[in-house]
Motif scaffolding. Structure first.
Motif, PDB file in Angstrom:
ATOM      1  N   ASP A 288      30.506 -15.602  24.153  1.00  0.00           N
ATOM      2  CA  ASP A 288      31.340 -15.319  25.318  1.00  0.00           C
ATOM      3  C   ASP A 288      32.263 -14.144  25.031  1.00  0.00           C
ATOM      4  O   ASP A 288      32.653 -13.902  23.880  1.00  0.00           O
ATOM      5  N   GLN A 311      28.483 -18.320  28.725  1.00  0.00           N
ATOM      6  CA  GLN A 311      27.260 -19.105  28.967  1.00  0.00           C
ATOM      7  C   GLN A 311      27.454 -20.431  28.232  1.00  0.00           C
ATOM      8  O   GLN A 311      27.372 -20.483  27.011  1.00  0.00           O
ATOM      9  N   LYS A 342      20.481 -20.963  31.361  1.00  0.00           N
ATOM     10  CA  LYS A 342      21.191 -19.782  30.874  1.00  0.00           C
ATOM     11  C   LYS A 342      22.076 -19.156  31.947  1.00  0.00           C
ATOM     12  O   LYS A 342      22.406 -17.974  31.879  1.00  0.00           O
ATOM     13  N   LYS A 344      25.445 -18.218  33.952  1.00  0.00           N
ATOM     14  CA  LYS A 344      26.699 -17.692  33.408  1.00  0.00           C
ATOM     15  C   LYS A 344      27.927 -18.280  34.114  1.00  0.00           C
ATOM     16  O   LYS A 344      27.872 -18.770  35.241  1.00  0.00           O
ATOM     17  N   THR A 375      20.176 -18.797  35.894  1.00  0.00           N
ATOM     18  CA  THR A 375      20.524 -17.455  36.340  1.00  0.00           C
ATOM     19  C   THR A 375      20.188 -17.244  37.812  1.00  0.00           C
ATOM     20  O   THR A 375      20.801 -16.410  38.478  1.00  0.00           O
TER      21      THR A 375
END
Length: 481
Positions: A288, A311, A342, A344, A375
């Motif tokens: 991060d 993440q 994955k 964010k 995502t």
């Protein structure tokens, strides 16, 4: 020269002078040659004695091994008695003992602790929830989690060796050890930490080095409190006793590297690369990052802006009853998570403090959070902010207030889609330096039934609490902790 040897000689010389003085005076009036010659002889002996005394006093290395302190003291007492009988003047006081010099090991120890502070605090409270909830639980509270109970919020030990580049000290370190209810909230959430118990009582632990570049690039490595959100851990440094929704929701701490650089006296920038939100050990390979700045356009205003990208979805998990042959970390077996998400996490955070007068302080905070599981997933949103005010009537009495709003559209904070609001009034009484009492009234409410009551399954749209908090602290650290 030893004072035990010098003092008897001084006393003897004084005694000899006082003894001879009347005799010399009387004899000087005698004109006979024999008398005159005798007077000159006595004067020569006195001069010789004075010269010898001067040589002894100037001698730097005197062997005093054979000097008997008891005999010296007796001689001094005898000389003092004789002086007293011959003159009304008192003998001069004995010389003071020579100053003691520090040994090399003592000096090394003192130099080591120079600039190091040891600080302790105890924070306890009694709170009452007028809903009389089952289990005496206050929902949506970070710290004052118990109702109708005398509670230990936190007990802390803070040891800090601060940097001081102006005096050539470019490195330092700090460790904050924490115990109590706040520790359970603040530290080691199993949803975030792979092995939470290892670091449970270490709130902060990091080393600092100021790189000699320009005005000085400050670099920290370790674990530290998050700068997302205006409120912090230590009650004595906050406007209110209870913490806001945003303190409870935003990250409490991070572990990794951070750097801060002051471009001008009124603006500085910072950059972080960390394992994750509330992750002393990472849950995945993504690091991060956070960037931001702190600006002071005028002396009375302090404005901070942060952007955080993370993440937070794990790519492995520890297991207790997994198949044989799994890899281990210090004896704990783990296995990978197939196709881990994955998506964010994006946090936009900004807050500012305005000291309008020496007595009145105003502050405001705004936050916007977007989170995705994958995502390609639809985003979940949480946004809102808080407004603060504090008025210092005199050095001992102050009144603080807070109101805030949190739109939990993604159910990321409370686990339920709702709009949360609260207002808080806190009355401060400084009993003594390092001893603070806070009396607080707070009302939380929602557009959905959410808060516990005294009946299982019956929820209310609001809760009201009254709290008395007592905070003690002491140590060498100045200002906010």
């Amino acid at each position: 020269m030893s004072r035990f040897l010098r003092l008897p000689i001084l006393a003897l010389a004084a005694t000899f002078s006082l003894t001879l003085a009347p005799y010399l005076t009387a004899q000087s009036s005698d004109p006979s040659p024999s008398r005159s010659e005798e007077i000159h002889e006595l004067r020569r002996e006195l001069i010789s004695l004075n010269a010898r005394l001067t040589r002894l006093e100037n001698e730097e290395n005197v062997n005093i091994a054979t000097a008997a302190p008891d005999e010296s003291a007796a001689a001094l007492r005898s000389a003092s008695l004789e002086l007293g009988s011959r003159s009304s003047e008192t003998a001069p006081p004995p010389d003071s003992a020579p100053a003691q010099t520090l040994s090399a090991s003592d000096r090394k120890t003192l130099d080591f602790f120079n600039g190091t502070t040891f600080n302790m605090t105890f924070d306890g409270y009694y709170g009452y929830n007028f809903n009389n909830p089952i289990g005496r639980v206050n929902l949506l509270r970070a710290y004052d989690v118990s109702s109708n109970a005398f509670s230990i919020n936190q007990a802390d030990l803070v040891i800090e060796h601060a940097v001081d580049p102006a005096n050539g000290k470019r490195f330092g370190a700090r460790i904050d050890l924490q115990f109590g209810q706040a520790t359970e909230t603040l530290q080691g959430n199993p949803a975030n930490e792979p092995r939470p118990d290892i670091y449970r009582n270490i709130f902060q632990a990091y080393g600092t080095y100021v790189v000699p570049i320009g005005s000085g690039l400050t670099v920290d490595m370790g674990k530290w409190a998050s700068a997302l959100g205006m409120e912090g851990n230590y009650t004595k440094d906050q406007i209110n006793y209870s913490r806001s929704y945003w303190f409870d929701y935003l990250p409490f701490y991070h572990a990794g590297l951070r750097a801060t650089y002051a471009f001008t006296p009124w603006i500085s920038g910072h950059y972080w690369m960390v394992n994750g939100t509330e992750q002393t050990e990472p849950t995945n390979s993504f690091k991060d990052e956070m960037v931001g700045f702190e600006a002071k356009p005028i002396k009375s205003i302090d404005w901070t802006f942060n952007y955080y990208l993370g993440q937070e979805h794990p790519d492995f998990e520890y297991v207790t009853n997994g198949p044989p042959g799994l890899p281990e970390q210090q004896g704990e077996p783990f296995e990978p998570i197939p196709n881990p998400p994955k998506g964010k996490l994006n946090i936009f955070d900004s807050y500012a403090t305005w000291t309008t007068t020496p007595k009145l302080t105003l502050a405001i905070e705004g936050d916007y959070v977007i989170s995705r599981v994958q995502t390609y997933s639809a985003p979940q949103h949480t946004d809102g902010g808080a407004v603060y005010a504090r008025y210092q009537f005199n050095p001992l009495l102050a009144l603080g207030g807070r109101t805030e709003y949190l739109s939990d559209r993604g159910a990321l904070f409370s686990g339920k889609v709702q709009a949360l609001k609260e207002f808080t009034f806190t009355f401060d009484q400084t009993i003594a330096n390092g001893f603070l009492m806070r009396e607080e009234l707070r009302h939380d409410f929602s557009n959905q039934p959410y808060f516990l009551t005294d009946t299982l399954g019956i929820l209310r749209n609001d809760q009201t609490t009254a709290t008395v908090g007592l905070v003690w602290w002491f140590g060498g650290k100045e200002g906010a902790w």
